[in-house]
Write an enzyme that holds these catalytic residues in place. Structure first.
Site, short mmCIF file in Angstrom:
data_model
loop_
_atom_site.label_atom_id
_atom_site.label_comp_id
_atom_site.label_asym_id
_atom_site.label_seq_id
_atom_site.Cartn_x
_atom_site.Cartn_y
_atom_site.Cartn_z
N ASP A 1 -2.00 68.11 -7.19
CA ASP A 1 -0.97 68.04 -6.15
C ASP A 1 0.26 67.23 -6.58
OD1 ASP A 1 -1.95 69.50 -3.78
OD2 ASP A 1 -3.65 68.14 -3.91
N GLU B 1 6.60 63.47 -2.43
CA GLU B 1 6.95 62.78 -1.17
C GLU B 1 5.80 61.95 -0.61
OE1 GLU B 1 8.77 64.25 2.87
OE2 GLU B 1 6.82 65.19 2.63
N ASP B 2 4.56 62.38 -0.87
CA ASP B 2 3.43 61.70 -0.22
C ASP B 2 3.12 60.34 -0.82
OD1 ASP B 2 2.90 63.70 1.67
OD2 ASP B 2 1.97 64.93 0.11
N ARG C 1 -5.52 62.10 -4.87
CA ARG C 1 -4.07 61.98 -5.05
C ARG C 1 -3.64 60.56 -5.45
NH1 ARG C 1 -0.17 65.15 -1.46
NH2 ARG C 1 0.96 64.57 -3.34
N ARG D 1 -4.71 61.95 7.02
CA ARG D 1 -4.33 61.26 5.78
C ARG D 1 -3.83 59.83 6.00
NH1 ARG D 1 -3.28 65.17 1.76
NH2 ARG D 1 -4.91 66.73 2.03
N HIS E 1 0.51 67.10 8.23
CA HIS E 1 1.32 65.88 8.30
C HIS E 1 2.28 65.93 9.49
CE1 HIS E 1 0.81 65.54 3.67
NE2 HIS E 1 0.20 64.50 4.20
N CYS F 1 8.25 67.90 0.83
CA CYS F 1 7.20 67.27 -0.01
C CYS F 1 7.56 67.21 -1.48
CB CYS F 1 5.89 68.03 0.07
SG CYS F 1 5.73 69.17 1.38
C1 CIR Z 1 -2.31 68.03 -0.03
O1 CIR Z 1 -3.15 68.51 0.74
O2 CIR Z 1 -2.22 66.83 -0.22
C2 CIR Z 1 -1.41 68.99 -0.76
N1 CIR Z 1 -2.13 70.17 -1.11
C3 CIR Z 1 -0.20 69.32 0.06
C4 CIR Z 1 0.66 68.13 0.37
C5 CIR Z 1 1.92 68.52 1.06
N2 CIR Z 1 2.73 67.37 1.28
C6 CIR Z 1 3.54 67.23 2.30
O3 CIR Z 1 3.61 68.08 3.16
N3 CIR Z 1 4.22 66.12 2.39
#
Ligand code: CIR
Length: 253
Positions: free
Chosen positions: A61, A66-67, A86, A131, A161, A248
């Site tokens: 990922d 962004e996460d 992650r 999350r 999210h 993201c």
């Molecule tokens: C996840 O599940 O962490 C990734 N497959 C997707 C994350 C998407 N991030 C976001 O919308 N900020």
């Protein structure tokens, strides 16, 4: 001042990404990379210098940079992502941001995904989601209060999210899917509803003079144009299969 966008390469293991609300379907890696380059070009066109970090096989990922951090004018907060897989994405993003901002860090047992954090002026809405937990939100509040930000927790259900359900398009207006978030929480903001046929269209990138939206959502884009926004559409079909959207894929400074 030079505007900077931090992005991260699409890992060759993107197909093994985390999925919460979607079924796994094949992802075309070459197409995903071409679309990602187009996305970066849209940022360059808007005056950003793109810094693309590399990614490894063990980071499916990685593109969803962004996460892993939340950037403010005064500092950047390095998150502790909710998905254990992650957390190995964190060090390289922290190293990149350290050159531009003082860093603060979310620590265990707190978890925060940047996709759950929506900043509008001095208001910071943080999604309580699968999350992001209450301890993480309390840490965000403690870090941000001295800088004059008000942090509000917002319960997220039905989507991954907070920013899957709502994003800011100006200091006063939000684009929203009311099915996934309680619109009453945003009293005082102008709310622009996604087109009912485009439930995942509420995630848009707000730049100074334009919005970046996924090309899969022309009806919501039209609603935004009708409100006077300049809208740039990019094809994000492959990251969408990995449950990602447009915000993201960058950290904007
Ligand atoms: C996840 O599940 O962490 C990734 N497959 C997707 C994350 C998407 N991030 C976001 O919308 N900020």
């Amino acid at each position: 001042m030079q505007k900077i966008a931090i992005t991260r390469a699409i890992s060759s293991s993107l197909a093994n990404c985390e999925l919460t609300h979607l079924d796994r379907v094949p992802i075309d890696l070459a197409r995903a990379r071409a679309q990602h380059a187009d996305y970066e070009r849209a940022l360059t066109d808007a005056g950003y210098r793109v810094e693309r970090l590399t990614a490894d096989e063990d980071m499916p990922d990685s593109v969803f940079v962004e996460d892993v951090a939340v950037v403010f004018d005064e500092l950047a907060i390095i998150t502790r992502p909710g998905a254990e897989s992650r957390r190995r994405e964190v060090p390289a993003v922290a190293a990149a941001l350290r050159r531009y901002r003082p860093l603060q860090t979310i620590v265990a047992p707190g978890t925060v995904d940047g996709g759950d954090v929506m900043t509008v002026g001095t208001r910071v809405f943080v999604g309580l989601s699968s999350r992001t937990n209450g301890d993480g939100i309390a840490q965000m509040r403690a870090i941000l209060a001295p800088h004059g930000y008000r942090v509000d927790a917002v319960t997220v259900s039905g989507c991954l999210h907070l920013k899957s359900a709502v994003t800011a398009v100006s200091d006063r207006a939000l684009v929203i899917n009311r099915a996934w978030i309680d619109a009453q929480l945003f009293d005082g903001f102008e709310l622009i509803d996604v087109d009912p046929s485009e439930p995942t269209a509420a995630n848009v990138v707000r730049l100074e003079d334009r919005l970046i939206v996924p090309s899969a959502f022309p009806r919501t884009a039209e609603r935004l144009r009708a409100r006077g926004f300049r809208v740039v559409a990019v094809d994000a079909s492959e990251v969408a299969k990995a449950e990602g959207a447009v915000t993201c894929c960058s950290l904007l400074l």
